[in-house]
Design a protein around this motif. Sequence first.
Motif, short mmCIF file in Angstrom:
data_model
loop_
_atom_site.label_atom_id
_atom_site.label_comp_id
_atom_site.label_asym_id
_atom_site.label_seq_id
_atom_site.Cartn_x
_atom_site.Cartn_y
_atom_site.Cartn_z
N MET A 36 -19.38 -19.58 -3.45
CA MET A 36 -20.16 -18.37 -3.66
C MET A 36 -21.49 -18.46 -2.91
O MET A 36 -22.14 -19.51 -2.89
N ASP A 37 -21.90 -17.33 -2.32
CA ASP A 37 -23.22 -17.23 -1.68
C ASP A 37 -24.29 -17.15 -2.78
O ASP A 37 -24.15 -16.37 -3.71
N VAL A 38 -25.32 -17.98 -2.69
CA VAL A 38 -26.35 -17.99 -3.76
C VAL A 38 -27.33 -16.82 -3.67
O VAL A 38 -28.05 -16.56 -4.63
N GLN A 101 -28.27 -14.73 11.85
CA GLN A 101 -27.80 -16.02 11.34
C GLN A 101 -28.96 -16.85 10.79
O GLN A 101 -30.03 -16.92 11.41
N THR A 102 -28.74 -17.45 9.62
CA THR A 102 -29.78 -18.28 9.01
C THR A 102 -29.32 -19.71 8.73
O THR A 102 -30.14 -20.59 8.52
N VAL A 103 -28.01 -19.94 8.69
CA VAL A 103 -27.48 -21.29 8.49
C VAL A 103 -26.55 -21.60 9.66
O VAL A 103 -25.65 -20.81 9.98
N TYR A 104 -26.75 -22.78 10.26
CA TYR A 104 -26.09 -23.08 11.53
C TYR A 104 -24.92 -24.05 11.41
O TYR A 104 -24.85 -25.07 12.09
N ILE A 108 -18.01 -17.56 7.50
CA ILE A 108 -17.64 -16.15 7.46
C ILE A 108 -17.92 -15.61 6.05
O ILE A 108 -17.61 -16.28 5.05
N HIS A 109 -18.55 -14.44 6.02
CA HIS A 109 -18.91 -13.79 4.76
C HIS A 109 -17.77 -12.88 4.30
O HIS A 109 -17.24 -12.11 5.10
N ILE A 110 -17.47 -12.95 3.01
CA ILE A 110 -16.56 -11.98 2.37
C ILE A 110 -17.40 -11.25 1.33
O ILE A 110 -17.86 -11.86 0.36
N ARG A 121 -29.55 -6.85 0.68
CA ARG A 121 -30.03 -7.30 2.00
C ARG A 121 -29.48 -8.69 2.31
O ARG A 121 -29.28 -9.51 1.42
N HIS A 122 -29.30 -8.95 3.61
CA HIS A 122 -28.71 -10.21 4.04
C HIS A 122 -29.67 -11.39 3.88
O HIS A 122 -30.79 -11.35 4.38
N ALA A 123 -29.20 -12.41 3.15
CA ALA A 123 -29.91 -13.69 2.99
C ALA A 123 -31.35 -13.53 2.50
O ALA A 123 -32.17 -14.40 2.74
P1 5GP Z 1 -26.07 -16.42 7.70
O1 5GP Z 1 -27.40 -15.77 7.55
O2 5GP Z 1 -26.23 -17.73 8.45
O3 5GP Z 1 -25.00 -15.55 8.27
O4 5GP Z 1 -25.53 -16.73 6.24
C1 5GP Z 1 -25.99 -17.79 5.47
C2 5GP Z 1 -25.70 -17.42 4.05
O5 5GP Z 1 -25.87 -18.57 3.27
C3 5GP Z 1 -26.63 -16.35 3.49
O6 5GP Z 1 -25.88 -15.25 3.02
C4 5GP Z 1 -27.38 -17.06 2.37
O7 5GP Z 1 -27.56 -16.23 1.25
C5 5GP Z 1 -26.47 -18.22 2.06
N1 5GP Z 1 -27.13 -19.42 1.58
C6 5GP Z 1 -28.32 -19.93 2.00
N2 5GP Z 1 -28.58 -21.09 1.36
C7 5GP Z 1 -27.53 -21.31 0.52
C8 5GP Z 1 -27.23 -22.35 -0.40
O8 5GP Z 1 -27.98 -23.32 -0.59
N3 5GP Z 1 -26.05 -22.26 -1.07
C9 5GP Z 1 -25.20 -21.20 -0.89
N4 5GP Z 1 -24.06 -21.20 -1.61
N5 5GP Z 1 -25.45 -20.20 -0.03
C10 5GP Z 1 -26.61 -20.26 0.68
#
Ligand code: 5GP
Length: 145
Positions: A36-38, A101-104, A108-110, A121-123
Amino acid sequence: MSLDGTYDEGNIFAKILRGEMPSAKVFEDDHVFAFMDVFPQSKGHTLVIPKHSRARNLLEEEPQVLSHLILGVQRVARAVRAALQPDGIVITQFNGAPAGQTVYHLHIHIIPRWEGVPMGRHASGGMADPKELAALAEQIAAKIS
Ligand code: 5GP
């Protein structure tokens, strides 16, 4: 970070894969890990990542890994649908900071969607309650087939 760069073993998803950070796990097989996305953009926002990869984005990934990844995404998306009965599902993926993108570590998001319910909003939304995420993960996991 732009499209160019090197994979950082300290990224949060690498830590989750190594068990150094917790996650609400939905599904795992030899190739992919789903959790799950947090900072969910909707109820049930799930991420699927390749387990054996040092690709930061889609452009860097090996074809074989991508094949397993998209099949994992389909499997988990079907379980999300069965568990939560959304009206639609966004499947998305970002490459490079300017794209969002925020995590490298490739992921893929569902994101399930319901009529009339705006997507968060995204992230950048609020952090979800870990107990709620665990319950959702369990609900979705029960529908994996
Ligand atoms: P991006 O921005 O790279 O496409 O997506 C990264 C996603 O990771 C974001 O939707 C963000 O909410 C999620 N995320 C960031 N930190 C964590 C974490 O520590 N755990 C989980 N499960 N999701 C995270």
